[in-house]
Design a protein around this motif. Structure first.
Motif, mmCIF file in Angstrom:
data_model
loop_
_atom_site.group_PDB
_atom_site.id
_atom_site.type_symbol
_atom_site.label_atom_id
_atom_site.label_comp_id
_atom_site.label_asym_id
_atom_site.label_seq_id
_atom_site.Cartn_x
_atom_site.Cartn_y
_atom_site.Cartn_z
ATOM 1 N N VAL A 182 0.856 -1.178 0.000
ATOM 2 C CA VAL A 182 0.000 0.000 0.000
ATOM 3 C C VAL A 182 0.898 1.236 0.000
ATOM 4 C CG1 VAL A 182 -0.243 0.070 2.525
ATOM 5 C CG2 VAL A 182 -2.009 1.084 1.085
ATOM 6 N N GLN A 183 0.474 2.260 -0.715
ATOM 7 C CA GLN A 183 1.194 3.523 -0.733
ATOM 8 C C GLN A 183 0.748 4.368 0.458
ATOM 9 O OE1 GLN A 183 3.607 4.052 -3.127
ATOM 10 N NE2 GLN A 183 3.068 1.969 -3.730
ATOM 11 N N THR A 199 0.117 7.414 0.502
ATOM 12 C CA THR A 199 -0.943 8.325 0.063
ATOM 13 C C THR A 199 -2.304 7.640 -0.026
ATOM 14 O OG1 THR A 199 -0.272 7.894 -2.225
ATOM 15 C CG2 THR A 199 0.618 9.881 -1.165
ATOM 16 N N ASP A 200 -2.321 6.307 -0.034
ATOM 17 C CA ASP A 200 -3.588 5.575 -0.086
ATOM 18 C C ASP A 200 -4.149 5.255 1.295
ATOM 19 O OD1 ASP A 200 -3.576 5.582 -2.868
ATOM 20 O OD2 ASP A 200 -2.483 3.682 -2.977
ATOM 21 N N LEU A 201 -3.371 5.532 2.335
ATOM 22 C CA LEU A 201 -3.844 5.269 3.696
ATOM 23 C C LEU A 201 -4.696 6.433 4.185
ATOM 24 C CD1 LEU A 201 -0.579 3.844 5.269
ATOM 25 C CD2 LEU A 201 -2.657 2.577 4.708
ATOM 26 N N ALA A 202 -5.822 6.094 4.773
ATOM 27 C CA ALA A 202 -6.714 7.108 5.336
ATOM 28 C C ALA A 202 -6.441 7.251 6.828
ATOM 29 C CB ALA A 202 -8.173 6.706 5.111
ATOM 30 N N ASP A 247 -6.753 4.263 9.493
ATOM 31 C CA ASP A 247 -6.376 2.926 9.036
ATOM 32 C C ASP A 247 -5.400 2.330 10.038
ATOM 33 O OD1 ASP A 247 -7.954 3.057 6.791
ATOM 34 O OD2 ASP A 247 -6.305 3.379 5.380
ATOM 35 N N ASN A 254 -1.711 -2.618 8.123
ATOM 36 C CA ASN A 254 -0.701 -1.950 7.309
ATOM 37 C C ASN A 254 0.587 -1.919 8.109
ATOM 38 O OD1 ASN A 254 -2.531 -1.011 5.084
ATOM 39 N ND2 ASN A 254 -3.539 -0.114 6.854
ATOM 40 N N TRP A 288 6.364 8.122 4.641
ATOM 41 C CA TRP A 288 5.329 8.707 5.493
ATOM 42 C C TRP A 288 5.647 10.182 5.758
ATOM 43 C CZ3 TRP A 288 0.829 6.738 7.694
ATOM 44 C CH2 TRP A 288 0.270 7.467 8.744
ATOM 45 N N ARG A 313 2.861 13.410 6.318
ATOM 46 C CA ARG A 313 2.077 12.813 7.398
ATOM 47 C C ARG A 313 2.744 13.134 8.729
ATOM 48 N NH1 ARG A 313 -1.868 8.817 6.202
ATOM 49 N NH2 ARG A 313 -2.478 9.133 4.058
#
Length: 109
Positions: A4-5, A7-10, A13, A58, A91, A96
């Protein structure tokens, strides 16, 4: 291997940080579960208690190597897991938040 990237983590998560204690203390993602890779098998029960039953785990480390090993282990155990590509370096580069043990701004080491 599932990946998973950052940028795709909300927000919210589930994130498992497998870096060592000194790396964690310097800076980590707020809300992440910390189980160092060197202690992972012995502390596996902590993950099963904390991880969402229907969500993805993740896995993150500094750059992606250790987390890839833990991700493969989890997948073999039947866990829905993905390696966070680029780790904490990606990250932080994505803007982030990184915090220390006191919740203050931290750094990735």
């Amino acid at each position: 291997m599932p990946t998973v990237q950052v940028t795709d983590l909300a927000d919210g998560d589930f994130l498992l940080d497998v870096r060592e204690d000194d790396e964690w203390r310097a800076g980590h993602a707020a809300g992440a579960l910390h189980i160092p890779m060197s202690e992972f098998v012995a502390r596996y029960g902590e993950l099963t208690e904390a991880a969402p039953q229907d969500g993805q785990v993740n896995v993150i480390c500094r750059s992606g190597g250790r987390s890839a090993q833990v991700t493969m282990y989890l997948v073999q155990q039947g866990v829905d897991a993905a390696n966070v590509d680029g780790g904490m370096g990606a990250w932080a580069a994505a803007g982030r938040p990184v915090v220390d043990d006191e919740g203050k701004p931290g750094q990735v080491v």
